[in-house]
Design an enzyme around this catalytic site. Structure first.
Site, short mmCIF file in Angstrom:
data_model
loop_
_atom_site.label_atom_id
_atom_site.label_comp_id
_atom_site.label_asym_id
_atom_site.label_seq_id
_atom_site.Cartn_x
_atom_site.Cartn_y
_atom_site.Cartn_z
CE LYS A 194 -2.31 -4.42 0.28
NZ LYS A 194 -3.17 -4.91 1.63
CG HIS A 239 0.96 -0.32 2.38
ND1 HIS A 239 1.34 -0.40 1.05
CD2 HIS A 239 -0.33 -0.89 2.60
CE1 HIS A 239 0.26 -0.96 0.63
NE2 HIS A 239 -0.49 -1.39 1.38
CD GLN A 299 -7.70 0.14 -0.58
OE1 GLN A 299 -7.17 0.18 -1.82
NE2 GLN A 299 -7.30 1.29 -0.10
#
Length: 431
Positions: free
Chosen positions: A16, A41, A226
């Site tokens: 992401k 991330h 998540q």
């Protein structure tokens, strides 16, 4: 003007951060709406890697406003360390680029102590696989109306009073039930007072700021942490995180109404991974699983734990498409499959002799499911030179079209490597 929500479509770790970094180019504001520093991330700009745990991934773009919404739980020490690391690398030159909502709940030392002690005491199926960062216990206190928010932390008298009020119960639980040492109120107040002095400059209201900017015509990007299958309501409970990871969490976690959400992009690896405990139907406990782990460098950005690996699970992905109302898929780590002669896709489950094409909501039922696969040919070539979908090998194109068919969601972006320039956009949700 467009507002786009980025969600993980699997069990997290889908990439992401990179996708948010790519889409930040088109947005003025990036808002994180849930989770804490249990998320990691990883971003690669040039040859430099940056790992973020709390600050939105858009922070690497100068002039973009990054907002931490009320749905996030914040560890002040980790947050400030992250700021210092970014500034040392030449980012975040202007503190006004970063805003933290006053309703963010603060992770306290007792939350971390309880989290670690509980997991240590758990055995077998009772182990959740928590990161031990205090995320779950902080959300427990938030729901139980025993939380401490940033707006409390920056007011010394209120903060000290709340620590004195809440700590005796926490110490009783730590000592009498978990067998751990008690915590000292004065030490906590002194430590967190120093954090408050630095944090106050970032204090703001996410809801007010975001709604004003939407009215002004800004492009807004909402960043989740998540994955969808770890959602506390719709995931593989109890092997889940403690917040709403779905697209709906963007509304409750920032104070922006659902009618302002224009697109939901789900991020999915070209295969699937999971960290921690819980059922995982397509898991590969063999040489192929190890190859995916090694080639994909599948080790947690937050914990360093090796990730469990498996083939792409279309049953689970369809669940994520439905519960998020996804409008597009971003497929990451396509390059990890470059060498494979045959690639498997799970299109249904066998559970006690019955074929299932929908995802079981019960983790115990899911644990009895075995995958039903369709095999497709691999492309067995390097993807790194491709700059468009048409430049991908025909078999790689066919794999992506197959994923669209079995998930019912169009592919809008393909990542063929960790860098920004190793990305193919088929459709830009910002138009």
């Amino acid at each position: 003007m467009a507002t786009v929500v980025i969600v993980g479509a699997q069990w997290g770790d889908e990439g992401k951060g990179k996708v948010v970094d790519i889409y930040t180019e088109y947005a003025q504001d990036v808002a994180r709406y849930q989770g804490g520093n249990n998320a990691g991330h990883t971003l690669v700009v040039g040859n430099e890697k940056t790992v973020l745990h709390l600050i939105p991934s858009g922070i690497l773009h100068e002039g973009k406003r990054c907002i931490i919404g009320n749905g996030v739980v914040l560890d002040p020490k980790v947050f400030l360390q992250e700021i210092d690391n970014l500034k040392a690398k030449g980012y975040l030159k202007d503190d006004s680029q970063l805003v933290v909502d006053g309703n963010v709940h603060i992770i306290m030392p007792w939350h971390k102590a309880i989290d670690i002690a509980r997991e240590k005491a758990a055995t077998g199926a009772r182990k959740i696989g928590t990161t031990g960062r205090g995320i779950g216990p902080t959300y427990e206190d938030k729901i139980g109306r025993r939380g401490i928010r940033l707006s409390d932390l920056v007011r010394p008298e209120i903060f000290a009073r709340k620590v004195e009020e809440f700590l005796p119960e926490k110490n009783f639980f730590l000592e009498k039930f978990l067998g751990e040492a008690p915590l000292d109120a004065q030490e906590i107040v002194a430590e967190y007072a120093a954090y408050a002095q630095r944090l106050v400059r970032y204090l703001g209201c996410a809801s007010t700021l975001l709604n004003e900017n939407i009215a002004a015509g800004h492009n807004i990007l909402f960043e989740g942490a998540q994955g969808s299958l770890l959602d506390v309501d719709h995931g593989t409970y109890p092997y889940v995180t403690s917040s709403s990871t779905l697209a709906g969490g963007a509304c409750t976690g920032t104070g922006v109404g659902p009618r302002f959400i224009d697109a939901v992009i789900g991020i999915s690896k070209a295969y699937v991974t999971r960290v921690g405990e819980g059922p995982f139907p397509t898991e590969l406990n063999d040489a192929m699983g190890e190859q995916l782990r090694r080639t994909g460098q599948e080790f947690g950005a937050t914990t360093g734990r090796p990730r469990r690996t498996g083939w792409f699970d279309a049953v689970a992905l369809r669940e994520a498409v439905r519960t998020n109302g996804m409008t597009g898929l971003a497929i990451t780590k396509m390059d990890v499959l470059n060498e494979l002669e045959t690639i498997r896709i799970c299109t249904a489950y066998d559970c006690d002799g019955k074929r299932l094409e929908t995802f079981p909501r019960d983790a115990e039922v899911l644990s009895r499911c075995t995958p039903i696969y369709e095999d497709v040919p691999g492309w067995q070539s390097d993807l790194s030179g491709a700059k468009s979908f048409a430049e991908l090998p025909a078999k790689a194109q066919a794999y992506l079209r197959k994923l669209e068919a079995v998930t019912g969601c169009p592919v809008v972006l393909v990542s063929i490597g960790p860098r920004r320039d190793e990305t193919i956009q088929l459709l830009n949700p910002f138009g």
